[in-house]
Design a protein around this motif. Structure first.
Motif, PDB file in Angstrom:
ATOM      1  N   LEU A  40      36.344  -1.171 -59.797  1.00  0.00           N
ATOM      2  CA  LEU A  40      35.943  -2.194 -60.760  1.00  0.00           C
ATOM      3  C   LEU A  40      37.000  -2.354 -61.825  1.00  0.00           C
ATOM      4  N   THR A  52      28.313   3.408 -60.652  1.00  0.00           N
ATOM      5  CA  THR A  52      29.524   3.544 -61.440  1.00  0.00           C
ATOM      6  C   THR A  52      29.321   4.558 -62.556  1.00  0.00           C
ATOM      7  N   LEU A  89      34.178   3.890 -57.253  1.00  0.00           N
ATOM      8  CA  LEU A  89      33.676   2.567 -57.608  1.00  0.00           C
ATOM      9  C   LEU A  89      34.199   2.150 -58.972  1.00  0.00           C
ATOM     10  N   ILE A  90      34.206   3.099 -59.874  1.00  0.00           N
ATOM     11  CA  ILE A  90      34.630   2.752 -61.224  1.00  0.00           C
ATOM     12  C   ILE A  90      36.099   2.357 -61.225  1.00  0.00           C
ATOM     13  N   LEU A 113      34.420  -7.546 -53.255  1.00  0.00           N
ATOM     14  CA  LEU A 113      33.296  -6.807 -53.816  1.00  0.00           C
ATOM     15  C   LEU A 113      32.063  -6.875 -52.944  1.00  0.00           C
ATOM     16  N   ILE A 121      25.046  -1.070 -58.435  1.00  0.00           N
ATOM     17  CA  ILE A 121      26.470  -0.815 -58.626  1.00  0.00           C
ATOM     18  C   ILE A 121      26.715  -0.195 -59.991  1.00  0.00           C
ATOM     19  N   ARG A 153      24.731   1.321 -69.984  1.00  0.00           N
ATOM     20  CA  ARG A 153      24.424   0.659 -68.728  1.00  0.00           C
ATOM     21  C   ARG A 153      24.397  -0.860 -68.919  1.00  0.00           C
ATOM     22  N   PHE A 169      28.908  -4.145 -51.743  1.00  0.00           N
ATOM     23  CA  PHE A 169      27.461  -4.320 -51.579  1.00  0.00           C
ATOM     24  C   PHE A 169      27.037  -3.944 -50.185  1.00  0.00           C
ATOM     25  N   LEU A 172      29.899  -6.473 -65.208  1.00  0.00           N
ATOM     26  CA  LEU A 172      29.752  -6.662 -63.767  1.00  0.00           C
ATOM     27  C   LEU A 172      29.281  -8.070 -63.462  1.00  0.00           C
ATOM     28  N   GLN A 178      21.415  -5.609 -56.769  1.00  0.00           N
ATOM     29  CA  GLN A 178      22.681  -5.052 -56.318  1.00  0.00           C
ATOM     30  C   GLN A 178      23.573  -4.713 -57.496  1.00  0.00           C
ATOM     31  N   PRO A 230      37.134 -14.574 -65.604  1.00  0.00           N
ATOM     32  CA  PRO A 230      35.774 -14.066 -65.814  1.00  0.00           C
ATOM     33  C   PRO A 230      35.617 -13.206 -67.065  1.00  0.00           C
ATOM     34  N   ILE A 231      36.659 -12.467 -67.398  1.00  0.00           N
ATOM     35  CA  ILE A 231      36.520 -11.669 -68.613  1.00  0.00           C
ATOM     36  C   ILE A 231      37.409 -12.208 -69.719  1.00  0.00           C
ATOM     37  N   TYR A 270      34.820  -3.215 -72.444  1.00  0.00           N
ATOM     38  CA  TYR A 270      33.462  -2.931 -71.987  1.00  0.00           C
ATOM     39  C   TYR A 270      32.541  -2.674 -73.173  1.00  0.00           C
ATOM     40  N   MET A 327      31.978 -10.371 -63.671  1.00  0.00           N
ATOM     41  CA  MET A 327      33.065 -10.271 -62.703  1.00  0.00           C
ATOM     42  C   MET A 327      32.632 -10.500 -61.265  1.00  0.00           C
ATOM     43  N   LEU A 328      31.354 -10.444 -61.009  1.00  0.00           N
ATOM     44  CA  LEU A 328      30.967 -10.427 -59.606  1.00  0.00           C
ATOM     45  C   LEU A 328      30.500 -11.750 -59.027  1.00  0.00           C
ATOM     46  N   LEU A 340      26.833  -0.398 -50.077  1.00  0.00           N
ATOM     47  CA  LEU A 340      25.651   0.050 -50.804  1.00  0.00           C
ATOM     48  C   LEU A 340      24.403  -0.136 -49.966  1.00  0.00           C
ATOM     49  N   GLU A 351      22.629  -3.893 -60.385  1.00  0.00           N
ATOM     50  CA  GLU A 351      22.131  -2.680 -61.037  1.00  0.00           C
ATOM     51  C   GLU A 351      22.532  -1.443 -60.267  1.00  0.00           C
ATOM     52  N   HIS A 400      42.365  -9.030 -63.909  1.00  0.00           N
ATOM     53  CA  HIS A 400      41.945 -10.150 -64.751  1.00  0.00           C
ATOM     54  C   HIS A 400      42.637 -10.085 -66.105  1.00  0.00           C
ATOM     55  N   VAL A 412      25.710 -12.238 -55.849  1.00  0.00           N
ATOM     56  CA  VAL A 412      25.176 -10.893 -55.986  1.00  0.00           C
ATOM     57  C   VAL A 412      23.819 -10.927 -56.657  1.00  0.00           C
TER      58      VAL A 412
END
Lengths: 194, 831
Positions: free
Chosen positions: B483, A158, B479-480, B535, A154, A131, B539, A138, A150, A61-62, A121, A141-142, B542, A152, B490, A146
């Motif tokens: 992530l 963060t 959370l950070i 993940l 997260i 942001r 959610f 995100l 959601q 993903p990245i 990043y 990666m997600l 959250l 946002e 990865h 999602v």
């Protein structure tokens, strides 16, 4: 051993490279072989397309960001030296190696590892993860289940966690602080590069 | 309810079925007497008869369980000074000595003993199941290589060296005349070789070493039990076969059987884990008993392996380790809680029983045979070869490990080589005909057990402190961090790809993909599969949080995106809220936009929260402060709600769900505070001194207005802000008191109140919910709308947050509109 030496000799400034990265000759040779394998046309440098040809990387993903990390801004190519230097970030920290007082901070130091992660990043290189930048990562990666909302929330959370000066962005210092408890040496090291 | 009933049932079953063989040794004559006497005197229809005989066995079992429970209670409760020094396990053994002494004094013989069948069939399985079911899988598997090396080679090394050295010393004449040969020595070596999981957990649970060290010691102790039992069986067979008949073929057969027994057992365990996972896939309609399947199938795995003469311990271990993920995902949340609690009850109960009986057993003149040379040499060799073995194996392992095991950790590992009940059980199982020196072996084993559990147990804590062993960090991932950890994974995979090497990450990733695509598909409910994503849980959390916020704030909609004051959110927000309110009070929307321009730091939600009820312009100044409070309260709420759930990642502790033990006192303070809050809230509900409350409130606001001025203050989130935010939420008479208690917590950062906020996710959740829901509602009432139609709109929410104190609103109205003249006078107090 003869072949080892001859391969090493082909690489210019190999001594300097080993000094800077801390790699052993065996590593350098292994990486050089890999470099040549990636460099299919034998140009002596790699393009983003060469990295893109690695199948697994496309599934990462990245992956694109990591490829991007090999290329300094504006440049479309990466030579062997840079290639090795980038990979040196992932060399495990060795404790027993004598530390020379005058030498520069090694590439695989904690803060350098973090810097590497940070710049994945920070795509616009302004020294801050905004942001939007966080959201992009995100999103990468997600996956799809999602919702944007959601994502946002997260991202907000963060940033809230890390953001000490309340500027809605994560500076490197904040990034470092927020990951203080994470064993970076462990998380960002690959065994066979040791 | 259902779960607790079921738990009781389980417990009853466990208690009834569990100690039958224990009583075998009971002298029945003494106990029968009252019964007979009573019967003789009866002539007519008995109204009440004394039927001791009918209930004798279960009664004694229960009494012993009860006594063991009391022993634990007294050990834990009575003397905190002692428990700080001597580990619980050691104390229980010592208490067992005393109990045994009492029994012996009464009967002149030890009538209660820990018999091997009791131990292996009724006490051990649940402990192993518990240990494996709560195994931190990722940690375990990422260190599996090292664990296996220690468990297999370490145990073999210990068995061989201890046995051979003892034999050598015996031949040299160090222990006088014994009827014992090389094979017997090796047999003894194999039974004494294994580190005992029960003892290890009991001791290491109290010393919080870092998780890698813990998993190494713990994993090793768990797996090497299997190994040692296998070794024991092989040598037992050799002893039975007799020295001369053993040739190369037999030895090869022995090695082969070792492999078959160990791997066969593990494989069987995995099979049962699959069975269990599949079973829980379709237990939707019998939710009430689905929790029982975990125990039944786990026990079945144990017994089946025993029946097939495979390693039962390994079988149940792997059953627990492999099924946990799928079972937890498949079962209803209540059942998961039930399993958790029942497992802890069973495991903790049998652990207590084991230690008490290890003590009781010692008080018996029959088993004690003293041979100074044998016993001392055994102690010495056990200790020394453990150290040598650990250092040797670690030295080899460190060549391959990414993060080498440090010398200090190695010292703790070698010192943590506690022997326990498994060794004793195996020793007690020896056949006296084949091994004439059985009693010597038993007494030596007991001494080794006492020595390691009590002495090494006591010294473990000081040693760990003295060596400054890396402790378990109480940090729960933010959370950070989460992530980033994902990002790091990865990254490593990508770099491995670039280097073109197949490394650990490649395998991990490959396995994960396989697991995701096939195994989960096979073993998990489709519904659970969706939730299972790492993940996705974030959610879920959250969303839960949003729900809590929604309820407690009384007006929240949508997600936390509204916390931000960015353009998109505003628009969105106005869409959602504006349409509702504009017709009621159009001017508020205007107010809102003013705020957005004028005040930094303000979130849309918080402004709206305040503006909706307070139409009057007079109180706007106050609203601003409130809004800041709200942000903080929000922040706080989010922070600890979120993290608290994260907190118990490591569930290997048997007696506690959360790992945070060292802060017991702080926890107590905190819980007391919470209770206080509830009480004071109740009294507030009664309408006591509303006026006083409000003035307090003003003070509070002032105090956090000030930190806001200093940019530094943002650094420590749990200092002033915690108490001020929480304080303002309650805004009660106990305001000052709370201030103190929270500042106590402030230094220790989040762990202080996280563990208790969450502790057992579910068990204390009602409590959590209560406070969470109640406290903000107090605050929320201040801005409850007063016009009838809005009241109606918010009514259900208020009910749901248990805030029935609507009659306070009238008072509040008056006081809120008071000009804040008293601020200047109060300020110095808080400075």
């Amino acid at each position: 051993m003869g072949s080892t030496n001859s391969t090493l000799l082909k690489i210019p400034n190999v001594e300097v490279l080993m000094q800077e990265t801390g790699f052993s000759p065996a590593h350098i040779i292994r990486l050089h072989d890999r470099f040549k394998a990636l460099d299919k046309e034998g140009r002596g440098y790699l393009c983003p397309q060469d990295f893109g040809a690695i199948k697994e990387l496309a599934m990462n993903p990245i992956g694109d960001r990591i490829i991007g990390a090999f290329f300094s801004p504006g440049k479309e190519t990466v030579d062997f030296h840079t290639f090795v230097k980038i990979l040196a970030h992932f060399r495990p920290v060795d404790k027993d190696r004598p530390k020379e007082p005058n030498s520069l901070e090694p590439i695989n130091s904690r803060s350098n590892k973090l810097k590497f992660a940070f710049q994945l990043y920070d795509q616009d290189k302004d020294g801050k993860i905004s942001r939007d930048e966080l959201l992009k990562v995100l999103r990468a990666m997600l996956g799809m289940q999602v919702t944007e909302e959601q994502l946002e929330s997260i991202a907000d959370r963060t940033i809230q966690e890390a953001d000490l000066d309340r500027d809605d962005a994560i500076s490197f210092e904040e990034f470092r602080k927020s990951l203080e408890k994470v064993n970076i040496d462990h998380k960002m090291s690959i065994r066979f590069l040791r | 309810m259902a779960s607790s009933v079921y738990l009781c049932l389980l417990r009853a079953v466990f208690l009834v079925c569990f100690v039958n063989p224990l009583i075998q040794a009971l002298d029945a004559n003494v106990l029968q007497n009252p019964h007979h006497e009573l019967e003789e005197n009866l002539t007519g229809l008995p109204i009440v008869t004394f039927k001791w005989h009918h209930v004798q066995t279960p009664y004694l079992v229960i009494i012993w369980v009860f006594v063991a429970g009391l022993a634990k209670l007294s050990v834990i409760e009575l003397n905190h000074h002692v428990t700080g020094v001597i580990p619980e396990s050691g104390l229980l053994i010592i208490l067992g000595f005393i109990l045994g002494g009492i029994v012996w004094g009464a009967d002149k013989a030890q009538t209660f003993k820990l018999l091997p069948p009791t131990f292996f069939y009724y006490l051990l399985p649940q402990i192993i199941l518990d240990a494996s079911y709560f195994m931190p899988n990722k940690l375990f598997f990422s260190n599996l290589g090292a664990i296996l090396i220690y468990a297999i080679f370490g145990t073999c090394w210990n068995a061989a060296t201890v046995g051979l050295s003892l034999w050598g010393c015996y031949e040299a004449g160090a222990m006088g005349n014994l009827d014992i040969g090389l094979l017997q020595f090796l047999l003894f070596g194999s039974l004494i070789a294994a580190v005992d999981p029960v003892a290890v957990i009991a001791v290491f649970e109290e010393v919080h070493v870092n998780e890698v060290l813990f998993i190494l010691v713990f994993g090793e102790s768990l797996l090497n039990d299997g190994v040692t039992v296998v070794l024991y069986n092989v040598f037992d067979a050799f002893v039975a076969l007799g020295g001369p008949k053993i040739d190369a073929a037999e030895i090869i057969k022995g090695i082969f059987s070792f492999v078959v027994v160990a791997f066969g057992g593990s494989f069987l365990g995995i099979l049962f884990a699959i069975l269990l996972s599949l079973l829980t896939r379709c237990t939707k309609h019998i939710q009430i008993i689905e929790a029982g399947f975990v125990f039944v199938v786990g026990y079945l795995a144990y017994l089946t392996a025993e029946m097939l003469s495979l390693s039962a311990i390994l079988s149940i271990t792997f059953c627990g380790i492999c099924c946990q993920k799928y079972v937890n995902a498949n079962m209803d949340e209540k059942s998961v809680t039930t399993v958790r609690h029942a497992m802890k009850v069973l495991a903790n109960g049998s652990e207590t029983m084991i230690f008490v009986f290890l003590g009781v057993t010692a008080i018996d003149t029959e088993i004690w045979v003293w041979n100074t040379g044998f016993i001392l040499l055994t102690l010495l060799f056990v200790f020394i070869y453990r150290i040598i073995g650990v250092f040797l194996l670690t030295w080899m392992l460190n060549k391959f490990r990414l993060v080498p095991i440090e010398v200090i950790d190695q010292v703790v590992m070698s010192y943590g080589g506690l022997r326990g009940a498994v060794a004793y059980g195996l020793a007690a199982m020896l056949d006296e005909d084949k091994i004439p020196e059985k009693n010597l072996i038993i007494s030596t084993t007991l001494i080794v057990v006492y020595f390691t559990v009590i002495l090494q147990g006591i010294t473990m804590k000081p040693l760990v402190q003295w060596l400054k062993v890396k402790r378990a960090s109480h940090s729960d991932l933010k959370l950070i961090e989460k992530l980033n950890n994902r990002a790091f994974d990865h990254m490593l995979a990508a770099v491995e790809d670039i280097c073109g090497r197949i490394g650990d990450n490649w395998w991990t990733r490959g396995w994960n993909r396989f697991e995701e695509n096939y195994i989960s598909w096979f073993l998990m409910k489709p519904k659970a599969r969706k939730n299972r994503d790492y993940l996705f849980t974030v959610f879920h959390k959250l969303n839960l949080e949003d729900a809590v916020n929604y309820v407690s704030e009384g007006e929240r909609q949508g997600s936390l995106a509204f916390i931000r004051s960015d353009e998109a959110a505003n628009v969105d927000f106005k869409k959602q809220f504006g349409s509702e309110f504009t017709d009621v009070m159009p001017d508020i929307m205007v107010d809102m936009s003013n705020y957005e321009l004028g005040i930094e730091n303000f979130t849309v939600t918080s402004i709206v929260k305040d503006t909706i009820p307070s139409v009057s312009l007079d109180i706007h100044g106050q609203d601003r402060k409130n809004a800041v409070d709200d942000i903080r309260a929000h922040h706080l709420l989010q922070q600890h709600l979120y993290r608290s759930r994260k907190h118990h990642r490591h569930k290997y502790s048997r007696s506690h769900f959360s790992i945070n033990q060292s802060e017991d006192e702080v926890q107590e303070i905190f819980q007391r505070t919470m209770r206080n809050r509830l009480e004071s809230f109740k009294s507030a509900k009664m309408g006591v001194n509303p006026a006083k409350k409000i003035t307090k409130h003003h003070k509070k606001e002032l105090t956090h207005k000030m930190p806001n001025g200093h940019p530094d203050d943002t650094g420590h989130l749990y200092g002033d802000k915690v108490d001020s935010a929480m304080g303002s939420e309650t805004g009660t008479i106990s305001g000052t008191f709370m201030r103190d208690t929270y500042t106590v917590g402030a230094g220790i950062e989040n762990p202080v109140f996280l563990p208790d906020m969450d502790s057992p996710t579910h068990s204390s959740l009602p409590w959590l919910m209560e406070t969470e829901a109640v406290a903000p509602s107090q605050r929320a009432q201040r801005r409850l709308p007063w016009t009838p139609n809005r009241l109606r709109r918010l009514a259900p929410m208020r009910i749901s947050t248990c805030s029935t104190d609507s009659f306070l609103m009238a008072d509040l109205e008056e006081h809120e509109e008071q000009p804040q003249t008293d601020h200047e006078e109060i300020r110095p107090v808080f400075d």
